[in-house]
Design an enzyme around this catalytic site. Structure first.
Site, PDB file in Angstrom:
ATOM      1  N   LYS A 160       0.920  -1.053   0.087  1.00  0.00           N
ATOM      2  CA  LYS A 160      -0.018  -0.187   0.078  1.00  0.00           C
ATOM      3  C   LYS A 160       0.919   1.380  -0.122  1.00  0.00           C
ATOM      4  CE  LYS A 160      -3.428   2.258   2.601  1.00  0.00           C
ATOM      5  NZ  LYS A 160      -4.555   1.940   3.832  1.00  0.00           N
ATOM      6  N   LYS A 162       1.755   5.404  -0.056  1.00  0.00           N
ATOM      7  CA  LYS A 162       1.126   6.353   0.521  1.00  0.00           C
ATOM      8  C   LYS A 162       1.601   7.690  -0.595  1.00  0.00           C
ATOM      9  CE  LYS A 162      -0.998   5.369   4.466  1.00  0.00           C
ATOM     10  NZ  LYS A 162      -2.523   5.854   4.715  1.00  0.00           N
ATOM     11  N   ASP A 191      -2.844   4.965  -1.592  1.00  0.00           N
ATOM     12  CA  ASP A 191      -3.778   5.803  -0.815  1.00  0.00           C
ATOM     13  C   ASP A 191      -3.276   7.274  -0.804  1.00  0.00           C
ATOM     14  OD1 ASP A 191      -5.120   6.624   1.111  1.00  0.00           O
ATOM     15  OD2 ASP A 191      -4.515   5.591   3.023  1.00  0.00           O
ATOM     16  N   GLU A 219      -7.145   4.795  -3.077  1.00  0.00           N
ATOM     17  CA  GLU A 219      -8.346   4.961  -1.685  1.00  0.00           C
ATOM     18  C   GLU A 219      -8.190   6.181  -1.361  1.00  0.00           C
ATOM     19  OE1 GLU A 219      -7.639   3.634   3.059  1.00  0.00           O
ATOM     20  OE2 GLU A 219      -6.367   2.579   1.510  1.00  0.00           O
ATOM     21  N   LYS A 268     -12.947   0.759   9.155  1.00  0.00           N
ATOM     22  CA  LYS A 268     -11.963   0.662  10.116  1.00  0.00           C
ATOM     23  C   LYS A 268     -12.683   0.925  11.677  1.00  0.00           C
ATOM     24  CE  LYS A 268      -8.308   3.151   7.623  1.00  0.00           C
ATOM     25  NZ  LYS A 268      -7.564   4.513   7.303  1.00  0.00           N
TER      26      LYS A 268
END
Length: 366
Positions: A160, A162, A191, A219, A268
């Site tokens: 993932k 950033k 993300d 995301e 979450k």
């Protein structure tokens, strides 16, 4: 089985490497640990980290909500009436979702222990292990490529990445550099943490698609409240778009799903207010044919164990972003989930399987 006491402790564990996103940089995982003790001696554990830029909560506000709002409502309540208890927590205060989540997971831990089952089996029992991705913090393209290579060599097949902190052209360079370094066999998720504007996001995603960078999903490309912008990005790109900060509650999920504003939803526990509401979001999304990821904040193994048990219990959860404990120099929880490279093993211990809290990471009783 009545609730007899609710205690809180403050913990602080350093990260071995700073965690950097478009919203913040974290070097120490601060958290509130909740301990619920029942009349029969059963103990349940929960956790709530302060994430000011996402949930708006602080250590002080979490502690206040638990002791001044939830505790008076819950002491001496029987857990057999759990639907009433969870409704009391949800309706007692607006937002404060991390504080709610800490209470929720501690109560679920107690309930599953009373049933003599691991929590994931008690609430669904879909699978015994799940595969997590590993997060690459936002840095220079070269630093991120080195980190991505290291994580892939450590056994992680999904990364993932950033992005969203500065110019979008730099983000594209980051992904190109990473992809050149790790090759085509590793899955990449992006993300943006709300860091892009809708039109520039569409241009960037289309460009990445043309470059063949093989992005699995992106995301929260736009600011959380901009559902029309999120819908615009979703409708004008081929890459899967995931809503994260746009979805806290069941009502948020309903709006996103009715609009067709995203292809996926990231649940979450610290946003939903715990497992009880998370189950509702995942089930609602399933009715719309929209799959979910379960992610986390920077949490210890207490909160991540609860998230993993929920994730493993629901058939509509198909993606997992639960790597936070791997970023810590050690962990506050004794017991709970275990990691084997990219696999999270839930085990057969009852409840969450957390045996105790390592006191050396406690700052003070709160």
């Amino acid at each position: 089985m009545q609730i007899k006491s609710i205690e809180t402790y403050r913990g602080a564990i350093p990260l071995h490497t700073p965690f950097k996103t478009a919203l913040r940089t974290v070097t120490v995982a601060e958290t509130i640990i909740v301990k619920v003790t029942c009349a029969d001696g059963i103990v349940g554990w929960g956790e709530a980290p302060p994430t000011h830029v996402i949930t708006g909560e602080s250590l002080a506000s979490i502690d206040y909500a638990i002791h001044s709002i939830f505790k008076p409502l819950l002491i001496d309540n029987p857990l057999q009436m759990r639907e009433i208890i969870f409704r009391k927590i949800e309706n007692s205060v607006l937002r404060n979702t991390s504080a709610k989540a800490a209470m929720d997971m501690a109560l679920y831990d107690c309930i599953a222990k009373q049933a003599n089952l691991p929590l994931y089996q008690f609430i669904g029992g879909v699978q015994e292990s799940i595969e997590t991705d590993y997060t690459v913090s936002v840095n220079t393209p070269e630093e991120m490529a080195r980190d991505a290579k290291k994580y892939s060599q450590n056994g992680f097949s999904i990364l993932k990445i950033k992005v969203g902190k500065d110019q979008i052209a730099t983000d594209i360079k980051r992904i190109q550099t990473i992809r050149n370094e790790i090759g085509s066999g590793i899955q990449i998720r992006l993300d943006a943490n709300q860091g892009w504007q809708a039109k520039e996001a569409v241009r960037a995603i289309r460009h990445m698609e043309e470059l063949g960078l093989g992005i699995d999903l992106i995301e929260q490309p736009v600011i959380a409240r901009d559902l029309e912008g999120l819908k615009y990005v979703t409708e004008n790109t081929d890459t899967l778009i995931m809503a994260d900060e746009s979805v806290f509650s069941v009502d948020d999920a309903k709006r996103v799903l009715e609009m067709g504003a995203a292809d996926l939803i990231n649940i979450k526990l610290m946003k939903s207010g715990g497992i009880h509401q998370a189950i509702k979001i995942a089930t609602l999304a399933e009715a719309y044919g929209v799959e979910c990821m379960v992610g986390s904040m920077i949490e210890t193994k207490v909160g991540i164990t609860a998230a993993a048990h929920f994730a493993a219990s629901h058939p509509n959860v198909t993606r997992y972003d639960l790597d936070a404990p791997l970023m810590l120099v050690s962990d506050i929880a004794i017991g709970g989930i275990s990691y084997k490279n990219n696999q999270i093993i839930l085990g057969n211990a009852i409840g969450l399987g957390i045996q105790a809290i390592d006191e050396k990471f406690l700052v003070e009783n709160v």
